[in-house]
Design a protein around this motif. Structure first.
Motif, PDB file in Angstrom:
ATOM      1  N   PHE A 134       9.037 -13.277   0.911  1.00  0.00           N
ATOM      2  CA  PHE A 134       8.724 -14.691   0.696  1.00  0.00           C
ATOM      3  C   PHE A 134       7.597 -15.178   1.595  1.00  0.00           C
ATOM      4  CE2 PHE A 134      13.197 -14.213  -0.529  1.00  0.00           C
ATOM      5  CZ  PHE A 134      13.106 -14.603  -1.857  1.00  0.00           C
ATOM      6  N   GLY A 135       6.694 -14.292   1.993  1.00  0.00           N
ATOM      7  CA  GLY A 135       5.546 -14.665   2.817  1.00  0.00           C
ATOM      8  C   GLY A 135       5.865 -14.893   4.276  1.00  0.00           C
ATOM      9  N   ILE A 136       7.060 -14.545   4.717  1.00  0.00           N
ATOM     10  CA  ILE A 136       7.480 -14.777   6.090  1.00  0.00           C
ATOM     11  C   ILE A 136       7.086 -13.574   6.957  1.00  0.00           C
ATOM     12  CG2 ILE A 136       9.470 -15.164   7.610  1.00  0.00           C
ATOM     13  CD1 ILE A 136       8.861 -17.514   5.723  1.00  0.00           C
ATOM     14  N   GLU A 137       6.487 -13.861   8.096  1.00  0.00           N
ATOM     15  CA  GLU A 137       6.122 -12.812   9.053  1.00  0.00           C
ATOM     16  C   GLU A 137       7.307 -12.503   9.961  1.00  0.00           C
ATOM     17  OE1 GLU A 137       3.600 -11.014   8.806  1.00  0.00           O
ATOM     18  OE2 GLU A 137       2.331 -12.219   7.525  1.00  0.00           O
ATOM     19  N   PRO A 138       7.441 -11.304  10.426  1.00  0.00           N
ATOM     20  CA  PRO A 138       6.532 -10.171  10.330  1.00  0.00           C
ATOM     21  C   PRO A 138       6.740  -9.331   9.069  1.00  0.00           C
ATOM     22  CG  PRO A 138       8.338  -9.581  11.765  1.00  0.00           C
ATOM     23  CD  PRO A 138       8.570 -11.005  11.333  1.00  0.00           C
ATOM     24  N   HIS A 139       7.663  -9.770   8.202  1.00  0.00           N
ATOM     25  CA  HIS A 139       8.008  -8.964   7.030  1.00  0.00           C
ATOM     26  C   HIS A 139       6.846  -8.803   6.043  1.00  0.00           C
ATOM     27  CE1 HIS A 139      11.931  -9.293   8.706  1.00  0.00           C
ATOM     28  NE2 HIS A 139      12.035 -10.582   8.448  1.00  0.00           N
ATOM     29  N   ALA A 140       6.057  -9.850   5.843  1.00  0.00           N
ATOM     30  CA  ALA A 140       4.954  -9.769   4.885  1.00  0.00           C
ATOM     31  C   ALA A 140       3.922  -8.731   5.322  1.00  0.00           C
ATOM     32  CB  ALA A 140       4.307 -11.145   4.715  1.00  0.00           C
ATOM     33  N   THR A 141       3.547  -8.749   6.599  1.00  0.00           N
ATOM     34  CA  THR A 141       2.585  -7.768   7.111  1.00  0.00           C
ATOM     35  C   THR A 141       3.154  -6.355   7.046  1.00  0.00           C
ATOM     36  OG1 THR A 141       1.528  -9.397   8.535  1.00  0.00           O
ATOM     37  CG2 THR A 141       1.248  -7.087   9.151  1.00  0.00           C
ATOM     38  N   ALA A 142       4.418  -6.203   7.426  1.00  0.00           N
ATOM     39  CA  ALA A 142       5.060  -4.884   7.378  1.00  0.00           C
ATOM     40  C   ALA A 142       5.092  -4.353   5.947  1.00  0.00           C
ATOM     41  CB  ALA A 142       6.470  -4.964   7.949  1.00  0.00           C
ATOM     42  N   THR A 143       5.315  -5.225   4.989  1.00  0.00           N
ATOM     43  CA  THR A 143       5.352  -4.803   3.582  1.00  0.00           C
ATOM     44  C   THR A 143       3.978  -4.365   3.106  1.00  0.00           C
ATOM     45  OG1 THR A 143       7.243  -6.218   3.119  1.00  0.00           O
ATOM     46  CG2 THR A 143       5.910  -5.554   1.238  1.00  0.00           C
ATOM     47  N   ARG A 144       2.939  -5.078   3.503  1.00  0.00           N
ATOM     48  CA  ARG A 144       1.572  -4.663   3.127  1.00  0.00           C
ATOM     49  C   ARG A 144       1.262  -3.272   3.673  1.00  0.00           C
ATOM     50  NH1 ARG A 144       0.693 -10.088   3.887  1.00  0.00           N
ATOM     51  NH2 ARG A 144      -0.007  -9.894   6.047  1.00  0.00           N
ATOM     52  N   ARG A 145       1.675  -3.009   4.908  1.00  0.00           N
ATOM     53  CA  ARG A 145       1.431  -1.685   5.505  1.00  0.00           C
ATOM     54  C   ARG A 145       2.247  -0.607   4.791  1.00  0.00           C
ATOM     55  NH1 ARG A 145       1.669  -4.062  11.493  1.00  0.00           N
ATOM     56  NH2 ARG A 145      -0.477  -4.773  11.619  1.00  0.00           N
ATOM     57  N   LEU A 146       3.483  -0.926   4.458  1.00  0.00           N
ATOM     58  CA  LEU A 146       4.306   0.036   3.708  1.00  0.00           C
ATOM     59  C   LEU A 146       3.675   0.361   2.362  1.00  0.00           C
ATOM     60  CD1 LEU A 146       8.030  -1.073   4.141  1.00  0.00           C
ATOM     61  CD2 LEU A 146       7.035   1.117   4.787  1.00  0.00           C
ATOM     62  N   ALA A 147       3.177  -0.668   1.679  1.00  0.00           N
ATOM     63  CA  ALA A 147       2.541  -0.456   0.373  1.00  0.00           C
ATOM     64  C   ALA A 147       1.336   0.475   0.494  1.00  0.00           C
ATOM     65  CB  ALA A 147       2.126  -1.793  -0.241  1.00  0.00           C
ATOM     66  N   GLN A 148       0.565   0.322   1.565  1.00  0.00           N
ATOM     67  CA  GLN A 148      -0.582   1.213   1.775  1.00  0.00           C
ATOM     68  C   GLN A 148      -0.114   2.644   1.991  1.00  0.00           C
ATOM     69  OE1 GLN A 148      -2.507  -0.687   5.080  1.00  0.00           O
ATOM     70  NE2 GLN A 148      -3.776  -1.989   3.767  1.00  0.00           N
ATOM     71  N   ALA A 149       0.908   2.828   2.821  1.00  0.00           N
ATOM     72  CA  ALA A 149       1.410   4.176   3.098  1.00  0.00           C
ATOM     73  C   ALA A 149       2.012   4.809   1.847  1.00  0.00           C
ATOM     74  CB  ALA A 149       2.453   4.142   4.217  1.00  0.00           C
ATOM     75  N   ALA A 150       2.604   3.992   0.996  1.00  0.00           N
ATOM     76  CA  ALA A 150       3.244   4.499  -0.222  1.00  0.00           C
ATOM     77  C   ALA A 150       2.276   4.535  -1.397  1.00  0.00           C
ATOM     78  CB  ALA A 150       4.445   3.619  -0.579  1.00  0.00           C
ATOM     79  N   ASN A 151       0.997   4.313  -1.141  1.00  0.00           N
ATOM     80  CA  ASN A 151      -0.008   4.271  -2.197  1.00  0.00           C
ATOM     81  C   ASN A 151       0.411   3.288  -3.287  1.00  0.00           C
ATOM     82  OD1 ASN A 151      -2.470   4.927  -3.312  1.00  0.00           O
ATOM     83  ND2 ASN A 151      -1.669   6.700  -4.423  1.00  0.00           N
ATOM     84  N   ASN A 152       0.910   2.140  -2.866  1.00  0.00           N
ATOM     85  CA  ASN A 152       1.364   1.037  -3.709  1.00  0.00           C
ATOM     86  C   ASN A 152       2.583   1.345  -4.573  1.00  0.00           C
ATOM     87  OD1 ASN A 152      -0.329  -1.035  -2.790  1.00  0.00           O
ATOM     88  ND2 ASN A 152      -2.019  -0.189  -3.961  1.00  0.00           N
ATOM     89  N   ALA A 153       3.249   2.459  -4.356  1.00  0.00           N
ATOM     90  CA  ALA A 153       4.511   2.740  -5.073  1.00  0.00           C
ATOM     91  C   ALA A 153       5.636   2.028  -4.332  1.00  0.00           C
ATOM     92  CB  ALA A 153       4.762   4.240  -5.154  1.00  0.00           C
TER      93      ALA A 153
END
Length: 181
Positions: A134-153
Motif C-alpha cells: 500500500f505504498g508504505i515504507e520500508p515495504h514498498a522499497t523492499a518490494t521493488r528490490r525483490l521484484a528486480q531480484a526476481a526479474n519481476n516474477a
C-alpha cells in the motif's frame, strides 16, 4: 494461474502494473516473503504461494522479515514491544507453517544488514509472493528490490482488507489508510 481461485486472484497485482508475470522456469522453489500478514490461517498470500508451489511442483520457502532498526525514509525505530510481538508471533507460526508443508524462516533486518537473504532467495525463486505494501515504507522499497531480484516474477497479495483493494482502483494502493479511504 488456474490453480488460483477467483477469490484469491482478485487480491493479486503485479509491481509492473500489467498482467501477473508468469513464474520463471528452471528455478528451485516458490518464495513467500511475509512482512505484514503474521498469520497461518486466513492469509491470502500464504494460500496463493502454497497453491502456486503445488501447481509448479516446487517446494515453498517462506521468509518473515522483521525490521529492527531505522530504515531509509523512516526516522523512528520499532519499539521493543512491537519487535517482541512480531518475534513471539513468528515463533507460534513456525509449527503452523510446518503443518502446512513449508518452512518459515525469519530475517531480522538491522542497520547495516538488510535484504541480503530475501534478495538471494528471490533470485533463485520461480515466483515471489509478498504482502501488498500500500505504498508504505520500508515495504514498498523492499518490494521493488525483490521484484528486480526476481526479474519481476513477483506477485503482491492484499491480505489486509475484506474487500480487495485492487477492486477500488490505484488510489487505494498508495498512502496507507488515507489512500484506501
Amino acid at each position: 494461474m488456474s490453480a488460483i481461485p477467483p477469490s484469491l486472484r482478485e487480491r493479486l497485482r503485479s509491481t509492473t502494473g500489467s498482467d501477473l508475470p508468469s513464474p520463471r522456469d528452471g528455478k528451485d522453489f516458490v518464495l513467500y516473503v511475509l512482512r505484514t500478514a503474521f498469520r497461518a490461517a486466513s492469509n491470502p498470500s500464504l494460500e496463493v504461494a502454497l497453491r502456486m508451489a503445488s501447481a509448479l511442483g516446487l517446494p515453498l520457502v517462506c521468509v518473515a522479515v522483521v525490521e529492527d532498526g531505522v530504515t531509509p525514509g523512516r526516522s523512528w525505530r520499532p519499539t521493543d514491544r512491537a519487535a517482541a510481538f512480531r518475534l513471539e508471533a513468528l515463533r507460534e507460526l513456525q509449527p503452523l507453517f510446518a503443518a502446512r508443508g513449508t518452512v518459515l524462516l525469519v530475517q531480522v533486518e538491522r542497520d547495516g544488514c538488510r535484504a541480503a537473504v530475501t534478495m538471494s532467495l528471490a533470485f533463485k525463486a520461480a515466483l515471489v509472493v509478498t504482502d501488498e505494501h500500500f505504498g508504505i515504507e520500508p515495504h514498498a522499497t523492499a518490494t521493488r528490490r525483490l521484484a528486480q531480484a526476481a526479474n519481476n516474477a513477483l506477485w503482491l497479495c492484499d491480505c489486509a482488507c475484506t474487500l480487495p483493494s485492487r477492486l477500488l482502483g490505484s488510489a487505494a494502493l498508495v498512502g496507507g489508510n488515507a489512500g484506501f479511504l
